[in-house]
Design a protein around this motif. Sequence first.
Motif, PDB file in Angstrom:
ATOM      1  N   ASN A  47       0.863  -1.185   0.000  1.00 27.80           N
ATOM      2  CA  ASN A  47       0.000   0.000   0.000  1.00 27.80           C
ATOM      3  C   ASN A  47       0.893   1.226   0.000  1.00 27.80           C
ATOM      4  OD1 ASN A  47      -2.751  -1.142   0.252  1.00 27.80           O
ATOM      5  ND2 ASN A  47      -1.859  -2.049   2.088  1.00 27.80           N
ATOM      6  N   THR A  48       0.615   2.142  -0.933  1.00 26.36           N
ATOM      7  CA  THR A  48       1.460   3.325  -1.100  1.00 26.36           C
ATOM      8  C   THR A  48       0.619   4.582  -1.281  1.00 26.36           C
ATOM      9  OG1 THR A  48       1.545   3.305  -3.521  1.00 26.36           O
ATOM     10  CG2 THR A  48       3.117   1.881  -2.368  1.00 26.36           C
ATOM     11  N   ASN A  49       1.309   5.713  -1.204  1.00 27.98           N
ATOM     12  CA  ASN A  49       0.699   6.957  -1.649  1.00 27.98           C
ATOM     13  C   ASN A  49       0.550   6.872  -3.163  1.00 27.98           C
ATOM     14  OD1 ASN A  49       0.825   7.975   0.972  1.00 27.98           O
ATOM     15  ND2 ASN A  49       2.825   8.909   0.629  1.00 27.98           N
ATOM     16  N   ALA A  50      -0.326   7.674  -3.706  1.00 20.19           N
ATOM     17  CA  ALA A  50      -0.630   7.602  -5.137  1.00 20.19           C
ATOM     18  C   ALA A  50       0.564   7.939  -6.027  1.00 20.19           C
ATOM     19  CB  ALA A  50      -1.797   8.527  -5.467  1.00 20.19           C
ATOM     20  N   ASN A  51       1.594   8.593  -5.497  1.00 26.95           N
ATOM     21  CA  ASN A  51       2.728   9.002  -6.330  1.00 26.95           C
ATOM     22  C   ASN A  51       3.766   7.897  -6.535  1.00 26.95           C
ATOM     23  OD1 ASN A  51       3.433   9.200  -3.590  1.00 26.95           O
ATOM     24  ND2 ASN A  51       5.019  10.706  -4.024  1.00 26.95           N
ATOM     25  N   VAL A  52       3.621   6.744  -5.893  1.00 28.86           N
ATOM     26  CA  VAL A  52       4.582   5.652  -6.035  1.00 28.86           C
ATOM     27  C   VAL A  52       4.181   4.766  -7.221  1.00 28.86           C
ATOM     28  CG1 VAL A  52       5.615   3.639  -4.925  1.00 28.86           C
ATOM     29  CG2 VAL A  52       5.069   5.667  -3.559  1.00 28.86           C
ATOM     30  N   GLU A  53       5.145   4.469  -8.081  1.00 28.32           N
ATOM     31  CA  GLU A  53       4.896   3.660  -9.268  1.00 28.32           C
ATOM     32  C   GLU A  53       5.235   2.189  -9.004  1.00 28.32           C
ATOM     33  OE1 GLU A  53       3.716   4.749 -12.231  1.00 28.32           O
ATOM     34  OE2 GLU A  53       3.535   6.778 -11.460  1.00 28.32           O
ATOM     35  N   LEU A  54       4.531   1.291  -9.649  1.00 27.00           N
ATOM     36  CA  LEU A  54       4.784  -0.136  -9.523  1.00 27.00           C
ATOM     37  C   LEU A  54       6.219  -0.474  -9.913  1.00 27.00           C
ATOM     38  CD1 LEU A  54       3.879  -3.064  -9.033  1.00 27.00           C
ATOM     39  CD2 LEU A  54       3.009  -3.091 -11.385  1.00 27.00           C
ATOM     40  N   GLU A  55       6.722   0.147 -10.951  1.00 30.33           N
ATOM     41  CA  GLU A  55       8.077  -0.133 -11.416  1.00 30.33           C
ATOM     42  C   GLU A  55       9.114   0.190 -10.343  1.00 30.33           C
ATOM     43  OE1 GLU A  55       5.705   1.397 -13.220  1.00 30.33           O
ATOM     44  OE2 GLU A  55       5.390  -0.264 -14.609  1.00 30.33           O
ATOM     45  N   THR A  56       8.868   1.222  -9.534  1.00 28.75           N
ATOM     46  CA  THR A  56       9.770   1.568  -8.438  1.00 28.75           C
ATOM     47  C   THR A  56       9.820   0.449  -7.420  1.00 28.75           C
ATOM     48  OG1 THR A  56       9.258   3.919  -8.745  1.00 28.75           O
ATOM     49  CG2 THR A  56      10.230   3.281  -6.625  1.00 28.75           C
TER      50      THR A  56
END
Length: 86
Positions: A47-56
Amino acid sequence: MKTVEYNFFVEDMSCASCVSRVEKALKKIDGVIDVSVNLATEKATVNTNANVELETLMSAVDRAGYHAVKINDQHRQLRDASNENS
């Protein structure tokens, strides 16, 4: 604040220490709220903030020495392999 839940497979884990290493690598990423990695299913839920990308997230797993696979990609690979055997 909008949050996002990502699910992906983590390959090459063999023990609880592996799970711990993957969780630690993911928790280091700025914006990660919660991490759960299951050894038996080889699945990570993040679970992340909306600014985190899956690729990261997947890159962090790869840098930790494991292999992250998008769930859809793995299903596609399995389907392609079964079609080749037909």
